[in-house]
Design a protein around this motif. Structure first.
Motif, PDB file in Angstrom:
ATOM      1  N   TYR A  48       3.676  -4.284 -28.558  1.00  0.00           N
ATOM      2  CA  TYR A  48       3.534  -2.866 -28.242  1.00  0.00           C
ATOM      3  C   TYR A  48       2.944  -2.160 -29.472  1.00  0.00           C
ATOM      4  CZ  TYR A  48       6.475  -3.386 -24.067  1.00  0.00           C
ATOM      5  OH  TYR A  48       6.978  -3.741 -22.854  1.00  0.00           O
ATOM      6  N   PRO A  49       2.387  -0.968 -29.284  1.00  0.00           N
ATOM      7  CA  PRO A  49       1.839  -0.249 -30.441  1.00  0.00           C
ATOM      8  C   PRO A  49       2.855   0.007 -31.553  1.00  0.00           C
ATOM      9  CG  PRO A  49       1.007   0.724 -28.410  1.00  0.00           C
ATOM     10  CD  PRO A  49       2.036  -0.299 -28.006  1.00  0.00           C
ATOM     11  N   ASP A  50       4.164   0.022 -31.225  1.00  0.00           N
ATOM     12  CA  ASP A  50       5.162   0.245 -32.273  1.00  0.00           C
ATOM     13  C   ASP A  50       5.537  -1.044 -33.009  1.00  0.00           C
ATOM     14  OD1 ASP A  50       6.788  -1.147 -30.521  1.00  0.00           O
ATOM     15  OD2 ASP A  50       8.217   0.481 -30.195  1.00  0.00           O
ATOM     16  N   GLY A  51       4.893  -2.155 -32.668  1.00  0.00           N
ATOM     17  CA  GLY A  51       5.101  -3.402 -33.393  1.00  0.00           C
ATOM     18  C   GLY A  51       6.095  -4.353 -32.773  1.00  0.00           C
ATOM     19  N   ARG A  52       6.798  -3.932 -31.732  1.00  0.00           N
ATOM     20  CA  ARG A  52       7.741  -4.831 -31.074  1.00  0.00           C
ATOM     21  C   ARG A  52       7.015  -5.726 -30.065  1.00  0.00           C
ATOM     22  NH1 ARG A  52      12.346  -1.030 -28.790  1.00  0.00           N
ATOM     23  NH2 ARG A  52      10.486   0.154 -28.177  1.00  0.00           N
ATOM     24  N   ILE A  53       7.633  -6.854 -29.745  1.00  0.00           N
ATOM     25  CA  ILE A  53       6.987  -7.834 -28.873  1.00  0.00           C
ATOM     26  C   ILE A  53       6.977  -7.341 -27.433  1.00  0.00           C
ATOM     27  CG2 ILE A  53       7.288 -10.132 -27.846  1.00  0.00           C
ATOM     28  CD1 ILE A  53       8.176 -11.126 -30.586  1.00  0.00           C
ATOM     29  N   HIS A  71      -1.027  -4.645 -27.182  1.00  0.00           N
ATOM     30  CA  HIS A  71      -1.248  -4.364 -25.769  1.00  0.00           C
ATOM     31  C   HIS A  71      -0.695  -2.979 -25.438  1.00  0.00           C
ATOM     32  CE1 HIS A  71      -0.530  -5.581 -21.280  1.00  0.00           C
ATOM     33  NE2 HIS A  71      -1.596  -4.811 -21.443  1.00  0.00           N
ATOM     34  N   HIS A  72      -1.584  -2.075 -25.055  1.00  0.00           N
ATOM     35  CA  HIS A  72      -1.176  -0.742 -24.613  1.00  0.00           C
ATOM     36  C   HIS A  72      -0.888  -0.834 -23.111  1.00  0.00           C
ATOM     37  CE1 HIS A  72      -2.586   1.113 -28.444  1.00  0.00           C
ATOM     38  NE2 HIS A  72      -3.411   0.075 -28.412  1.00  0.00           N
ATOM     39  N   GLU A  73       0.241  -1.442 -22.773  1.00  0.00           N
ATOM     40  CA  GLU A  73       0.505  -1.925 -21.414  1.00  0.00           C
ATOM     41  C   GLU A  73       0.371  -0.843 -20.357  1.00  0.00           C
ATOM     42  OE1 GLU A  73       3.855  -4.676 -19.239  1.00  0.00           O
ATOM     43  OE2 GLU A  73       4.517  -3.084 -20.561  1.00  0.00           O
TER      44      GLU A  73
END
Length: 529
Positions: free
Chosen positions: A377-382, A475-477
């Motif tokens: 994710y953009p915040d660095g989490r998987i 990934h900007h899901e």
């Protein structure tokens, strides 16, 4: 304190732990439970309760019961090879547990070059024994021999391995390792068998072995010549285990890599597409074909952006009509010139130039089908570290919301490994293999679960899905398409979920790379309560 009171106390303690560590998440889960949304509540409670220090103690209490040991002295014989280690710490406890289990033991001094050779001469090989290499200080469960012998019957394997846990300084069982079925790619980076297995070896298999890692080298040698069998029971209580070896950056082997056709479905949001294409321009790969499949973009800025792309570098295919991710990719794949296909969402952001070389190299292997990346994710989490079947009744992304530098579940998120499926948000597969299984299913899986279905069909042909964490992207899901919250989208999702469950049994299926004792309500690998 076993029994109903003991379980109730531990359960309350686990809830208090969860409420203290993550109060907002706990309150949210409780709210859904009170509203009768039990599935949603469980999916939020599971990771909260599963990481509590009380969770495994609760699990242990559930296992307490009578054990039938009537078969422990039956054939075939199981013989322990006990590495006495440094100072023989814990050796007496190990020998006592082996005696209680009915397992004869031979001591091996790994510091003595000739010790293993001497042990080989002491074993009665005429009885065709199975060997149990263990370390001093480890304890064998009383039911281990019976469980192993039951698994031996009718099996052609040369290694049977079991689950294990650790024993802390106060004698408490902690840190269970509920292991996957045989995963040769994972084993390359993490020896999860040595010290918790039995092996059908011959005298020549032990010749020349010495040093501290003699047991690991024995197990690795046999594993290269057989398909190890997993026995999903905790049969070993250990002082320590082998540690995972997190691989460094991917080193591409010598020789050229074939052309890759990158397929990017898109609709409007030229800002996302621009970021994605800029990342491809910075990707270190010798031969790229980039195919953009446009699904009825009507934003003037997007239309201008697409018309301004260099036609020598980019092919833009117009694909009008209702959004059908499978059909868009299939159409581009039929026209692609690359030996490899890379299915790529338009909301993917490239952060390292070598990601595609790593994925392409893995996809060229004879035993590999679809290759997936580690997506953040953009915040660095998987966001994605492989797909697990059966979680939530469908399929879920493994280790979601974990940070890459956390330990997680034995560092599994950081290790290349076979998986049941990977996401098509960033997926590489050989084009002939993609076409051989019919591509993505346009009829049953227009939007959701098409990647899982594709991977399962590839797996069935012997081309196993593989997760490659050294290919890391952002990934900007679902930013460009949005989520399925409208009634039409929700109904379509329900149909696709029903189709997945009917075709692949995900409502009841236990993923072979997961475990029956891990929660089916959590993407984080936590104990089932």
């Amino acid at each position: 304190m076993p029994g109903r009171c003991g379980r109730a106390w531990l359960a309350l303690s686990a809830h208090l732990d969860a409420a203290r560590v993550a109060p907002r998440a706990y309150l949210t889960a409780s709210w859904w439970w009170l509203r009768g949304k039990r599935l949603r509540a469980r999916s939020q409670f599971a990771p909260l309760l599963g990481v509590s220090s009380k969770a495994y103690q609760l699990w242990i209490l559930k296992q307490i019961g009578g054990e039938d040991r009537s078969a422990r002295h039956a054939s075939p014989p199981i013989v322990a090879l006990v590495d006495i280690g440094v100072g023989r710490i814990g050796l007496n406890e190990t020998l006592l547990s082996l005696t209680a289990a009915g397992v004869p033991a031979h001591l091996v001094d790994s510091g003595n070059v000739s010790a293993l050779a001497e042990t080989v001469r002491q074993i009665d090989w005429q009885e065709k024994p199975w060997l149990m290499p263990i370390m001093a200080g480890d304890i064998v469960a009383p039911a281990a021999v019976q469980a192993y012998r039951a698994a031996i019957i009718g099996s052609e394997t040369r290694i049977i391995y079991a689950d294990d846990d650790l024993v802390d300084g106060r004698g408490r069982r902690i840190a269970p390792h509920f292991k996957p079925s045989w995963n040769s790619e994972l084993f390359r980076h993490f020896d999860y068998m040595t010290g918790a297995c039995i092996a059908r070896a011959q005298p020549e298999d032990l010749e020349g072995l010495s040093g501290e890692d003699w047991a690991g080298r024995l197990v690795a040698s046999l594993a290269a010549r057989t398909v190890p069998l997993h026995l999903p029971q905790v049969l070993h209580h250990r002082r320590r285990r082998p540690r995972p070896r997190i691989p460094a950056t991917f080193h591409t082997p010598g020789g050229g890599l074939p052309p890759v056709s990158v397929i990017i479905p898109t609709r409007n949001r030229h800002d996302l597409l621009h970021t994605c294409l800029a990342g491809l321009e910075n990707t270190d790969y010798p031969d790229l074909e980039i195919i953009i499949v446009d699904n009825d973009s009507d934003d003037p800025a997007t239309l201008a952006y697409l018309s301004g792309l260099d036609p020598v570098r980019y092919r833009v295919l117009r694909h009008p009509g209702p959004f059908n991710f499978s059909a868009m990719n299939n159409r581009a794949a039929s026209e692609a010139r690359g030996q490899l296909l890379c299915l790529l969402n338009n909301d993917i952001e490239v952060v390292t130039p070598g990601w595609l070389k790593a994925m392409a190299t893995q996809a060229l292997r004879e035993d590999v089908g679809a290759v997936g990346a580690q997506l953040l994710y953009p915040d660095g989490r998987i966001q994605h570290a492989g797909v697990v079947l059966g979680v939530g009744g469908a399929a879920a992304h493994a280790h979601r919301l974990l940070r890459p530098n956390e330990e997680g579940y034995f560092h599994r998120h950081a290790l290349p490994q076979f998986t049941s499926a990977v996401t098509a948000a960033c997926l590489v597969v050989m084009r002939p293999r993609f076409l051989a299984v019919g591509g993505l299913d346009e009829g049953r899986f227009a939007v959701a679960f098409n990647d899982v279905d594709l991977c399962m069909r590839l797996n069935r042909r012997g081309w196993q899905s593989l997760y490659e964490p050294r290919a890391m992207l952002i990934h900007h899901e679902s930013v460009s398409r949005g989520f399925d919250r409208d009634p039409i989208g929700a109904a379509r999702l329900a149909r696709e979920l029903a189709a997945l469950q009917e075709l692949w049994g995900t409502g009841e299926r236990i993923d072979p790379f997961h475990h029956p004792e891990l929660s089916r309500f959590s993407e984080r690998f936590v104990v089932r309560l």
